[in-house]
Design an enzyme around this catalytic site. Sequence first.
Site, short mmCIF file in Angstrom:
data_model
loop_
_atom_site.label_atom_id
_atom_site.label_comp_id
_atom_site.label_asym_id
_atom_site.label_seq_id
_atom_site.Cartn_x
_atom_site.Cartn_y
_atom_site.Cartn_z
N TYR A 136 -2.38 -3.26 -6.66
CA TYR A 136 -1.53 -3.56 -7.81
C TYR A 136 -2.12 -3.02 -9.12
O TYR A 136 -1.40 -2.65 -10.02
CB TYR A 136 -1.38 -5.08 -7.98
CG TYR A 136 -0.25 -5.70 -7.21
CD1 TYR A 136 -0.18 -5.61 -5.83
CD2 TYR A 136 0.76 -6.39 -7.87
CE1 TYR A 136 0.86 -6.19 -5.13
CE2 TYR A 136 1.80 -6.99 -7.18
CZ TYR A 136 1.84 -6.88 -5.81
OH TYR A 136 2.87 -7.47 -5.13
N LYS A 186 -6.83 -5.92 6.68
CA LYS A 186 -6.51 -4.79 7.56
C LYS A 186 -7.79 -3.99 7.74
O LYS A 186 -7.84 -2.78 7.49
CB LYS A 186 -5.37 -3.96 6.93
CG LYS A 186 -4.79 -2.88 7.81
CD LYS A 186 -3.96 -3.38 8.98
CE LYS A 186 -3.58 -2.23 9.89
NZ LYS A 186 -2.93 -2.67 11.15
N ASP A 218 -0.96 -7.50 10.26
CA ASP A 218 0.21 -7.33 11.12
C ASP A 218 0.32 -8.50 12.10
O ASP A 218 1.39 -9.06 12.33
CB ASP A 218 0.20 -5.97 11.85
CG ASP A 218 -1.15 -5.60 12.45
OD1 ASP A 218 -2.15 -6.33 12.25
OD2 ASP A 218 -1.21 -4.56 13.16
N ASP A 242 1.52 -11.23 -1.29
CA ASP A 242 2.89 -11.14 -1.81
C ASP A 242 3.88 -11.15 -0.64
O ASP A 242 4.84 -11.92 -0.61
CB ASP A 242 3.04 -9.85 -2.62
CG ASP A 242 4.44 -9.67 -3.17
OD1 ASP A 242 5.01 -10.65 -3.68
OD2 ASP A 242 4.98 -8.55 -3.08
N ASP A 246 6.45 -14.60 0.86
CA ASP A 246 7.91 -14.58 1.01
C ASP A 246 8.29 -14.90 2.45
O ASP A 246 9.24 -15.63 2.72
CB ASP A 246 8.49 -13.21 0.64
CG ASP A 246 8.89 -13.10 -0.83
OD1 ASP A 246 8.22 -13.73 -1.68
OD2 ASP A 246 9.85 -12.37 -1.14
C1 IPM Z 1 5.70 -12.18 -7.09
C2 IPM Z 1 6.46 -10.93 -7.44
C3 IPM Z 1 5.60 -9.99 -8.28
C4 IPM Z 1 4.42 -9.55 -7.42
C5 IPM Z 1 6.31 -8.75 -8.87
C6 IPM Z 1 7.59 -9.09 -9.56
C7 IPM Z 1 5.41 -8.02 -9.81
O1 IPM Z 1 6.94 -10.31 -6.29
O2 IPM Z 1 5.24 -12.87 -8.01
O3 IPM Z 1 5.57 -12.49 -5.91
O4 IPM Z 1 4.54 -8.59 -6.65
O5 IPM Z 1 3.37 -10.17 -7.52
MN MN Z 2 6.69 -11.51 -4.48
#
Ligand code: IPM
Ligand code: MN
Length: 350
Positions: A136, A186, A218, A242, A246
């Site tokens: 990042y 990884k 993975d 990240d 999700d």
């Molecule tokens: C999160 C988001 C951010 C990230 C983006 C919007 C920069 O996806 O906070 O999870 O990738 O960290």
């Molecule tokens: Mn995110």
Amino acid sequence: MPLIAVLPGDGIGPEVTTQARRVLEALGLDLQFEEAPVGGAGYLASGRPLPPETLALAKRADAVLFGAIGDPRFEGLERRLRPEAALLGLRRELGLFANIRPATLFPGLEDASPLKPEVVAGLDIVIVRELTGDVYFGEKGRRSTHEGLRQGYDWMGYDEAEVERIAIVGFEMARRRRGKLCSVDKANVLETSQLWRDVVGEVAAQYPDVELTHMYVDNAAMQLVRRPADFDVIVTGNLFGDVLSDQASMCAGSIGMLPSASLSAWSGANGMYEPIHGSAPDIAGQGRANPCAAILSSAMLLRHSLGEDACAARIENAVAKALVAGARTADLGGSLTTGQMGDAVLRELK
Ligand code: IPM
Ligand code: MN
Ligand code: NAD
């Protein structure tokens, strides 16, 4: 009187943040709120996604309550002007290297997850995501190859100090929970990950009470679907964290349920609190967003930045009770609006 910077942002950010603030205000604590634009809203207000006044407020505040940023209208801008630059800038400027993302299955939501109820039963994970390093924040850009082809590049790297401090957060968290830490990397391919694995292994010597395992990312993605409830604490890098958070959100029923805390130290420091989801342009302005992630983020704010553990627990219990009573937004298979879901939580708070 503690000062809370409220940065609602874009899309559903303002919708869910409004509900989180209502809940905070209902507690009867002496809190002072100050709001400022960020992301696309910051760009519209002042030509910069992170206006200097917004950053100054975030630095001055005892804690930041953040909504979400992201606006398709600004996707074509140069990167430093896009809404996402504000979030990355706040994380960097406030030194928020530790991102705590709990994924918990609230009773009653077993059927909200696309996974089988028996697979997600008992889900109670914390993902500790490194937040100010990795691919990042490395050098990135465009260049031309020898053949004249356009090439994009992003440099990935961690130094040992960065890995050590986030590993400590992971071990401390595991020590206070079920004593299991899974470090995800990884290392079979990436040198960045091999250093990560080496350093996490070294830190483990100070935590003989914590059972450390290592897993490739993975496999971790697969195990999160196969047996998510077996995980206790996961510690991982910025990019992997990240993606995995999700994914873990769907084990808990919806991405609209997952809060987060971004901290600059393991305890007693300022922090930023936000749902893990984004601005959800597809449902923005329709009153369909689930505010629970934002509301639960305000509970994390009380616990981690203000030391108000009892009030934090009150909020979490109110969310749990509202869900048990059947309150559901559309993402959870119900029909409540964002405001009605906020009402349902407020009723249980009383
Ligand atoms: C999160 C988001 C951010 C990230 C983006 C919007 C920069 O996806 O906070 O999870 O990738 O960290
Ligand atoms: Mn995110
Ligand atoms: P997203 O998280 O905004 O949305 C993904 C999907 O989940 C969408 O279908 C959305 O409707 C749904 N969703 C998200 N939050 C919800 C909620 N509270 N209730 C019900 N449904 C919800 O991710 P995306 O669509 O990939 O990204 C949209 C924008 O948000 C992009 O600009 C992205 O950069 C940004 N983003 C910001 C953050 C942040 O501010 N922390 C996080 C992720 C993405």
